[in-house]
Motif scaffolding. Structure first.
Motif, PDB file in Angstrom:
ATOM      1  N   ALA A   1       0.804  -1.227   0.000  1.00 17.93           N
ATOM      2  CA  ALA A   1       0.000   0.000   0.000  1.00 17.93           C
ATOM      3  C   ALA A   1       0.835   1.275   0.000  1.00 17.93           C
ATOM      4  N   HIS A   2       2.001   1.244   0.636  1.00 12.78           N
ATOM      5  CA  HIS A   2       2.798   2.461   0.792  1.00 12.78           C
ATOM      6  C   HIS A   2       4.100   2.417  -0.003  1.00 12.78           C
ATOM      7  N   GLN A   3       4.208   1.462  -0.930  1.00 10.38           N
ATOM      8  CA  GLN A   3       5.425   1.374  -1.724  1.00 10.38           C
ATOM      9  C   GLN A   3       5.586   2.574  -2.656  1.00 10.38           C
ATOM     10  N   ARG A   4       6.846   2.881  -2.985  1.00 12.91           N
ATOM     11  CA  ARG A   4       7.162   3.952  -3.917  1.00 12.91           C
ATOM     12  C   ARG A   4       7.276   3.389  -5.334  1.00 12.91           C
ATOM     13  N   ALA A   5       7.416   4.296  -6.294  1.00 13.75           N
ATOM     14  CA  ALA A   5       7.490   3.890  -7.697  1.00 13.75           C
ATOM     15  C   ALA A   5       8.734   3.055  -7.993  1.00 13.75           C
ATOM     16  N   ASP A   6       9.796   3.219  -7.216  1.00 10.44           N
ATOM     17  CA  ASP A   6      11.029   2.474  -7.466  1.00 10.44           C
ATOM     18  C   ASP A   6      11.063   1.128  -6.752  1.00 10.44           C
ATOM     19  N   GLN A   7       9.971   0.750  -6.082  1.00  9.38           N
ATOM     20  CA  GLN A   7       9.909  -0.521  -5.381  1.00  9.38           C
ATOM     21  C   GLN A   7       9.065  -1.517  -6.168  1.00  9.38           C
ATOM     22  N   LYS A   8       9.183  -2.800  -5.830  1.00  9.16           N
ATOM     23  CA  LYS A   8       8.571  -3.855  -6.641  1.00  9.16           C
ATOM     24  C   LYS A   8       7.759  -4.811  -5.785  1.00  9.16           C
ATOM     25  N   ALA A   9       6.803  -5.487  -6.437  1.00 13.88           N
ATOM     26  CA  ALA A   9       5.951  -6.440  -5.742  1.00 13.88           C
ATOM     27  C   ALA A   9       5.617  -7.614  -6.650  1.00 13.88           C
ATOM     28  N   LEU A  10       5.652  -8.813  -6.081  1.00 11.47           N
ATOM     29  CA  LEU A  10       5.225 -10.030  -6.753  1.00 11.47           C
ATOM     30  C   LEU A  10       3.917 -10.479  -6.116  1.00 11.47           C
ATOM     31  N   LEU A  11       2.853 -10.582  -6.905  1.00 13.74           N
ATOM     32  CA  LEU A  11       1.540 -10.917  -6.376  1.00 13.74           C
ATOM     33  C   LEU A  11       0.917 -12.067  -7.154  1.00 13.74           C
ATOM     34  N   PRO A  12       0.095 -12.888  -6.490  1.00 16.04           N
ATOM     35  CA  PRO A  12      -0.611 -13.946  -7.214  1.00 16.04           C
ATOM     36  C   PRO A  12      -1.746 -13.357  -8.057  1.00 16.04           C
ATOM     37  N   ALA A  13      -1.986 -13.967  -9.196  1.00 15.05           N
ATOM     38  CA  ALA A  13      -3.044 -13.478 -10.071  1.00 15.05           C
ATOM     39  C   ALA A  13      -4.407 -13.525  -9.392  1.00 15.05           C
ATOM     40  N   SER A  14      -4.564 -14.395  -8.418  1.00 16.68           N
ATOM     41  CA  SER A  14      -5.840 -14.487  -7.698  1.00 16.68           C
ATOM     42  C   SER A  14      -6.165 -13.211  -6.938  1.00 16.68           C
ATOM     43  N   CYS A  15      -5.171 -12.345  -6.745  1.00 18.05           N
ATOM     44  CA  CYS A  15      -5.396 -11.077  -6.042  1.00 18.05           C
ATOM     45  C   CYS A  15      -6.002 -10.008  -6.942  1.00 18.05           C
ATOM     46  N   LEU A  16      -5.926 -10.212  -8.253  1.00 23.31           N
ATOM     47  CA  LEU A  16      -6.287  -9.143  -9.180  1.00 23.31           C
ATOM     48  C   LEU A  16      -7.697  -8.590  -8.983  1.00 23.31           C
ATOM     49  N   PRO A  17      -8.734  -9.434  -8.774  1.00 24.39           N
ATOM     50  CA  PRO A  17     -10.074  -8.863  -8.554  1.00 24.39           C
ATOM     51  C   PRO A  17     -10.136  -7.944  -7.339  1.00 24.39           C
ATOM     52  N   TYR A  18      -9.381  -8.277  -6.305  1.00 21.14           N
ATOM     53  CA  TYR A  18      -9.358  -7.443  -5.101  1.00 21.14           C
ATOM     54  C   TYR A  18      -8.469  -6.223  -5.310  1.00 21.14           C
ATOM     55  N   LEU A  19      -7.388  -6.400  -6.043  1.00 21.48           N
ATOM     56  CA  LEU A  19      -6.479  -5.284  -6.324  1.00 21.48           C
ATOM     57  C   LEU A  19      -7.174  -4.213  -7.148  1.00 21.48           C
ATOM     58  N   ASN A  20      -8.086  -4.644  -8.016  1.00 18.97           N
ATOM     59  CA  ASN A  20      -8.826  -3.692  -8.850  1.00 18.97           C
ATOM     60  C   ASN A  20      -9.721  -2.761  -8.035  1.00 18.97           C
ATOM     61  N   GLN A  21      -9.986  -3.126  -6.785  1.00 18.65           N
ATOM     62  CA  GLN A  21     -10.821  -2.290  -5.921  1.00 18.65           C
ATOM     63  C   GLN A  21      -9.999  -1.225  -5.188  1.00 18.65           C
ATOM     64  N   THR A  22      -8.691  -1.268  -5.377  1.00 24.87           N
ATOM     65  CA  THR A  22      -7.815  -0.282  -4.743  1.00 24.87           C
ATOM     66  C   THR A  22      -7.420   0.780  -5.761  1.00 24.87           C
ATOM     67  N   ASN A  23      -6.699   1.770  -5.293  1.00 24.96           N
ATOM     68  CA  ASN A  23      -6.183   2.812  -6.187  1.00 24.96           C
ATOM     69  C   ASN A  23      -4.677   2.664  -6.382  1.00 24.96           C
ATOM     70  N   HIS A  24      -4.196   1.451  -6.262  1.00 25.06           N
ATOM     71  CA  HIS A  24      -2.748   1.241  -6.318  1.00 25.06           C
ATOM     72  C   HIS A  24      -2.199   1.592  -7.698  1.00 25.06           C
ATOM     73  N   SER A  25      -1.210   2.463  -7.719  1.00 27.50           N
ATOM     74  CA  SER A  25      -0.583   2.843  -8.992  1.00 27.50           C
ATOM     75  C   SER A  25       0.877   3.226  -8.790  1.00 27.50           C
ATOM     76  N   ARG A  26       1.458   2.757  -7.683  1.00 27.16           N
ATOM     77  CA  ARG A  26       2.809   3.217  -7.364  1.00 27.16           C
ATOM     78  C   ARG A  26       3.883   2.212  -7.755  1.00 27.16           C
TER      79      ARG A  26
END
Length: 304
Positions: free
Chosen positions: A216-241
């Motif tokens: 949630a608080h990562q910067r643009a220069d940081q990275k994340a590995l997520l399972p595809a099963s998270c995508l429907p829930y991720l779409n409900q956030t405003n994550h763009s960093r």
């Protein structure tokens, strides 16, 4: 006078007269006591349901006034007397957050503020402990690593290793991530996401919301590995960093990876997708191995 912790680096705004509360006296609680006494806070109150042998706390704090209260009979006294409170992650504090707003410390936020090297954090419904252990062993062959969090060493105790280590690897649970305000690992690994802990998190949406704290608080220069099963829930956030990498962990997810890639690219400009494992009888081990290889690559990208 009670202070409100509105700044994300709130630990820097506390003074030695701040009355510090420690709720729970297990591994994290004892590490928190060492942390605060080493920084010469003068008054600490411990709330614990079990019996605490005096030598567990007197040896760390000869010049600190330490009060031990019994939970739950003295809980209200504890909440009213403390200026700030560090609760162990397994303690559900939700009922008290609105009534006692702005006094809650989070061990991951404090670690983030005081650890000045790279941080790799691992969470997930299944596989996080295995990934953390294997990744720690692999990276230890090339650099000095501090490993802890939800397993083994508490985050507070890792801080003393900062001088000798180049990075920290933390296993973090949904309970630890639930109320983070500033924690932002350089590389966040989310192994799997499936139904779990619904006795604490009332729904899958709430469960993901807690887990989402890892990115949630990562910067643009940081990275994340997520399972595809998270995508429907991720779409409900405003994550763009941070840069997101989505992985498939089952045959069904792998079959739909192209569609998910198109969705993620349109929704998140810095996302990518790839297939990383097919479910087998040795699912956790295989998944952990694959994650470690990917993470090694990502780690060196982060440090380059």
């Amino acid at each position: 006078m009670r202070i409100l912790l509105q700044n994300k680096n709130h630990i820097e705004y506390m003074n030695k007269n701040t009355v510090v509360g420690i709720w729970g006296f297990g591994i994290v609680g004892q590490a928190a006591l060492r942390f605060f006494t080493q920084r010469h806070y003068q008054s600490i109150i411990i709330l614990e349901s079990g019996t605490i042998a005096p030598d567990l706390y007197t040896q760390y704090a000869p010049n600190t006034i330490i009060t031990v209260l019994h939970d739950p009979t003295q809980r209200e006294i504890f909440l009213k007397k403390c200026d700030v409170i560090l609760a162990s992650a397994g303690i559900d504090t939700r009922l008290y957050r609105s009534s006692f707003n702005g006094i809650w410390l989070n061990e991951l936020d404090i670690f983030q503020a005081l650890w000045h090297k790279k941080i790799i954090a691992v969470t997930g419904t299944v596989g996080k402990t295995t990934v953390t252990h294997l990744l720690s062993q692999l990276l230890a062959s090339t650099t000095q690593i501090a490993t802890g969090g939800n397993i083994g060493t508490a985050c507070f105790d890792l801080l003393s290793k900062q001088k000798y280590c180049n990075a920290a690897i933390l296993e973090v649970s949904s309970f630890q991530l639930e109320f983070v305000q500033s924690f932002a690992p350089d590389l966040a690994i989310f192994t799997t996401f499936a139904e779990n802990h619904l006795d604490r998190h009332s729904s899958m949406d709430e469960y993901f919301k807690a887990k989402y704290g890892i990115i949630a608080h990562q910067r643009a220069d940081q990275k994340a590995l997520l399972p595809a099963s998270c995508l429907p829930y991720l779409n409900q956030t405003n994550h763009s960093r941070s840069a997101l990498f989505l992985h498939a962990t089952t045959r069904q997810e792998a079959d739909g990876i192209d569609a998910m890639h198109a969705i993620s690219q349109s929704r998140y400009h810095n996302a990518d997708c790839f297939t990383e494992s097919i479910a087998t009888n040795h699912f956790c081990t295989k998944l952990a191995y694959n994650f470690c290889i990917i993470t090694l690559i990502e780690y060196f990208i982060c440090t380059s």
